[in-house]
Design a protein around this motif. Structure first.
Motif, mmCIF file in Angstrom:
data_model
loop_
_atom_site.group_PDB
_atom_site.id
_atom_site.type_symbol
_atom_site.label_atom_id
_atom_site.label_comp_id
_atom_site.label_asym_id
_atom_site.label_seq_id
_atom_site.Cartn_x
_atom_site.Cartn_y
_atom_site.Cartn_z
ATOM 1 N N ILE A 91 3.498 5.860 -4.955
ATOM 2 C CA ILE A 91 4.187 6.772 -4.043
ATOM 3 C C ILE A 91 4.075 8.171 -4.637
ATOM 4 C CG2 ILE A 91 6.409 7.358 -2.992
ATOM 5 C CD1 ILE A 91 7.117 4.339 -3.319
ATOM 6 N N PRO A 92 3.432 9.105 -3.938
ATOM 7 C CA PRO A 92 3.242 10.449 -4.490
ATOM 8 C C PRO A 92 4.559 11.200 -4.625
ATOM 9 C CG PRO A 92 2.564 10.375 -2.197
ATOM 10 C CD PRO A 92 2.863 8.963 -2.589
ATOM 11 N N ALA A 93 4.504 12.330 -5.309
ATOM 12 C CA ALA A 93 5.712 13.119 -5.559
ATOM 13 C C ALA A 93 6.354 13.616 -4.270
ATOM 14 C CB ALA A 93 5.374 14.307 -6.468
ATOM 15 N N THR A 94 5.584 13.673 -3.184
ATOM 16 C CA THR A 94 6.135 14.086 -1.896
ATOM 17 C C THR A 94 7.042 13.023 -1.287
ATOM 18 O OG1 THR A 94 4.086 13.266 -0.896
ATOM 19 C CG2 THR A 94 4.233 15.636 -1.306
ATOM 20 N N HIS A 95 6.931 11.782 -1.767
ATOM 21 C CA HIS A 95 7.771 10.663 -1.331
ATOM 22 C C HIS A 95 7.716 10.443 0.179
ATOM 23 C CE1 HIS A 95 10.436 11.366 -5.154
ATOM 24 N NE2 HIS A 95 9.233 10.871 -5.435
ATOM 25 N N ASP A 96 6.567 10.678 0.762
ATOM 26 C CA ASP A 96 6.429 10.494 2.207
ATOM 27 C C ASP A 96 5.283 9.542 2.543
ATOM 28 O OD1 ASP A 96 4.313 12.055 1.448
ATOM 29 O OD2 ASP A 96 4.632 13.636 2.937
ATOM 30 N N GLN A 97 4.774 8.854 1.527
ATOM 31 C CA GLN A 97 3.632 7.973 1.720
ATOM 32 C C GLN A 97 3.688 6.880 0.668
ATOM 33 O OE1 GLN A 97 0.706 9.298 4.136
ATOM 34 N NE2 GLN A 97 1.275 7.169 4.349
ATOM 35 N N ALA A 98 3.061 5.771 0.942
ATOM 36 C CA ALA A 98 2.968 4.705 -0.058
ATOM 37 C C ALA A 98 1.611 4.046 0.051
ATOM 38 C CB ALA A 98 4.085 3.684 0.139
ATOM 39 N N TYR A 99 1.025 3.715 -1.090
ATOM 40 C CA TYR A 99 -0.305 3.109 -1.145
ATOM 41 C C TYR A 99 -0.239 1.792 -1.911
ATOM 42 C CZ TYR A 99 -1.809 7.929 -0.128
ATOM 43 O OH TYR A 99 -1.973 9.186 0.426
ATOM 44 N N LEU A 100 -0.975 0.805 -1.442
ATOM 45 C CA LEU A 100 -1.119 -0.458 -2.150
ATOM 46 C C LEU A 100 -2.564 -0.595 -2.619
ATOM 47 C CD1 LEU A 100 0.816 -3.003 0.118
ATOM 48 C CD2 LEU A 100 1.597 -2.002 -2.029
ATOM 49 N N ILE A 101 -2.751 -0.841 -3.917
ATOM 50 C CA ILE A 101 -4.086 -1.021 -4.485
ATOM 51 C C ILE A 101 -4.100 -2.340 -5.248
ATOM 52 C CG2 ILE A 101 -5.909 -0.036 -5.912
ATOM 53 C CD1 ILE A 101 -4.437 2.642 -5.748
ATOM 54 N N SER A 102 -4.988 -3.249 -4.876
ATOM 55 C CA SER A 102 -5.089 -4.546 -5.549
ATOM 56 C C SER A 102 -6.173 -4.517 -6.619
ATOM 57 C CB SER A 102 -5.409 -5.647 -4.535
ATOM 58 O OG SER A 102 -4.340 -5.842 -3.627
ATOM 59 N N ILE A 103 -5.901 -5.191 -7.731
ATOM 60 C CA ILE A 103 -6.892 -5.368 -8.790
ATOM 61 C C ILE A 103 -7.391 -6.808 -8.720
ATOM 62 C CG2 ILE A 103 -7.302 -5.397 -11.279
ATOM 63 C CD1 ILE A 103 -5.153 -3.281 -11.585
ATOM 64 N N PRO A 104 -8.696 -7.034 -8.593
ATOM 65 C CA PRO A 104 -9.224 -8.400 -8.503
ATOM 66 C C PRO A 104 -8.805 -9.253 -9.684
ATOM 67 C CG PRO A 104 -10.920 -6.794 -7.956
ATOM 68 C CD PRO A 104 -9.763 -6.016 -8.489
ATOM 69 N N ARG A 105 -8.408 -10.488 -9.414
ATOM 70 C CA ARG A 105 -7.900 -11.407 -10.437
ATOM 71 C C ARG A 105 -8.926 -11.726 -11.509
ATOM 72 N NH1 ARG A 105 -9.559 -16.738 -9.333
ATOM 73 N NH2 ARG A 105 -7.623 -17.701 -10.022
ATOM 74 N N ASP A 106 -10.235 -11.680 -11.165
ATOM 75 C CA ASP A 106 -11.286 -12.046 -12.117
ATOM 76 C C ASP A 106 -11.883 -10.850 -12.850
ATOM 77 O OD1 ASP A 106 -10.983 -14.710 -11.466
ATOM 78 O OD2 ASP A 106 -12.562 -14.698 -9.954
#
Length: 404
Positions: free
Chosen positions: A135-150
């Motif tokens: 969540i950026p410092a603007t607190h008006d957005q949210a991002y989901l980033i997945s890291i591959p398990r392997d």
């Protein structure tokens, strides 16, 4: 393990419990000698592995979907007063130099998904879903980033676990940290340490999410709307007399079994169906990458449903949601009060939860055929650390997942 340098105050009480009973995360009996991972000894409980877990996803829902979370700090505090917290970050928490306990800047949370069963030992579980919530410092957005398990990663040495350090699939970091009494708390700490070393990102908070426990949350919401991108036959569940059952249980009936098939298209899914769909991996075109997208999609669908149905603006419904979520998650807010965190995040809505792809959404091998994070993905994580992810996404729109 060095003395903790994160912003987490040492006096933080990690054992807050609800009136209905104490919350605990799976833990093994301690062995002799100092425990470099888990800060305090906890007694063993008879609950199932995922029962009585503290309420993280209730908090995450509030953090990522609250247009006008029930008016006041007092009401939020009342709804979340029974949430217990644990140290899931160790020394991978943000230092004072990185923002410390302040909620004014960007917020990064590590969400670790496990799919544990009651019969599994607490020190022998791997985290197969690894998600960074930014969540950026603007607190008006949210991002989901997945890291591959392997993903191949260097996992730091841990004497207590009998691990001398070395390169392994990243999901092994959780199992290594959990060994010899570390439990899920130790597993989360070693995963956070490994990810910080790999990406440079430190964390404000963390959560362990048991996807099996999500059924209670979805059932409280009613259903969630999921758009299935590719038809997939479940490898876990079948119908018997029209009733969905785990395959192992279905076989015991001796009756005809009809495979559960998730067909392409958008529909409202009950809890069992949504979770089964989010668990599939082996028969998907892009394997774990498709599962990552499906799990991100599920989280977004739950956040959207909670917002659309007014769950977060109704004190009674909010308490019902938090109670249901209590069987699914374990939380670390890094010392910040949950109500303060929730109010800080109220500008983020479920519809603004942006799902991002790593490695262009497909396998990225190195010279030996092992999976690694691409240079572009490492650059994306650098943008997370420097709080310029919005700019990165603007110039690299291909990283945005098109899941609805």
């Amino acid at each position: 393990m060095p003395v903790q340098t994160s912003r987490r105050p040492p006096s933080l009480d990690r054992s807050r419990t609800s009136a209905g009973g104490s919350a605990a995360i799976p833990s093994q009996a301690r062995t002799r000698g100092a425990d470099p991972i888990t800060p305090k000894k906890r007694t063993r409980r008879k609950d199932p592995l995922w029962a009585r877990l503290t309420v993280v996803f209730g908090a995450v829902l509030m953090l990522t979907s609250g247009v006008a979370i029930v008016g006041s700090k007092a009401l939020i505090s009342q709804a979340t007063g029974g949430i217990a917290q644990r140290n899931l970050l160790g020394d991978a928490g943000k230092t004072d130099a990185e923002g410390g306990a302040s909620l004014d800047g960007p917020i990064d949370m590590l969400l670790l998904g496990v799919d544990a069963r009651e019969r599994w030992a607490a020190d022998d579980v791997r985290s197969d879903s690894i998600i960074v919530l930014h969540i950026p410092a603007t607190h008006d957005q949210a991002y989901l980033i997945s890291i591959p398990r392997d993903t191949e990663a260097h996992i730091p040495a841990l004497k207590k676990a009998g691990w001398n350090g070395g390169t392994e699939k990243i999901n092994a970091a959780f199992q290594i940290g959990a060994r010899n009494g570390g439990g899920w708390e130790g597993g989360a700490q070693w995963m956070a340490k490994t990810i910080k070393e790999l990406t440079g990102v430190s964390f404000d908070g963390g959560a362990i999410i048991n996807f099996g426990g999500f059924k209670n949350v979805i059932d409280t919401l009613g259903t969630v709307r999921i758009c299935v991108k590719q038809e997939v036959q479940s490898i876990h569940m079948s119908y018997v007399d029209g009733k969905p059952m785990w395959n192992a249980d279905a076989k015991k009936t001796g009756k005809p079994m009809k495979p559960v098939v998730h067909k392409k298209g958008c529909r409202e899914m009950e809890g069992w169906a949504a979770l089964d769909y989010a668990r599939q991996r082996k028969t998907l075109t892009n394997g774990d990458y498709d599962r990552q997208a499906n799990q991100q999609q599920l989280i977004k669908a739950m956040a959207r449903k909670a917002t659309d149905k007014g769950m977060l603006t109704n004190p009674l419904k909010l308490q019902q949601l938090v109670k249901a979520a209590g069987k699914a998650l374990v939380l670390d807010t890094g010392g910040a009060k949950i109500e303060e965190l929730a109010l800080t995040m109220r500008g983020v809505t479920g519809n603004e939860l942006i799902m991002l792809k790593t490695n262009a959404g497909t396998f990225n091998g190195n010279g030996t055929g092992r999976e690694v994070l691409s240079e572009d993905t490492l650059e994306m994580f650098k943008a997370v650390k420097e709080d310029r992810l919005a700019q990165y996404v603007f110039y690299h729109p291909e990283v945005i997942s098109n899941r609805k």
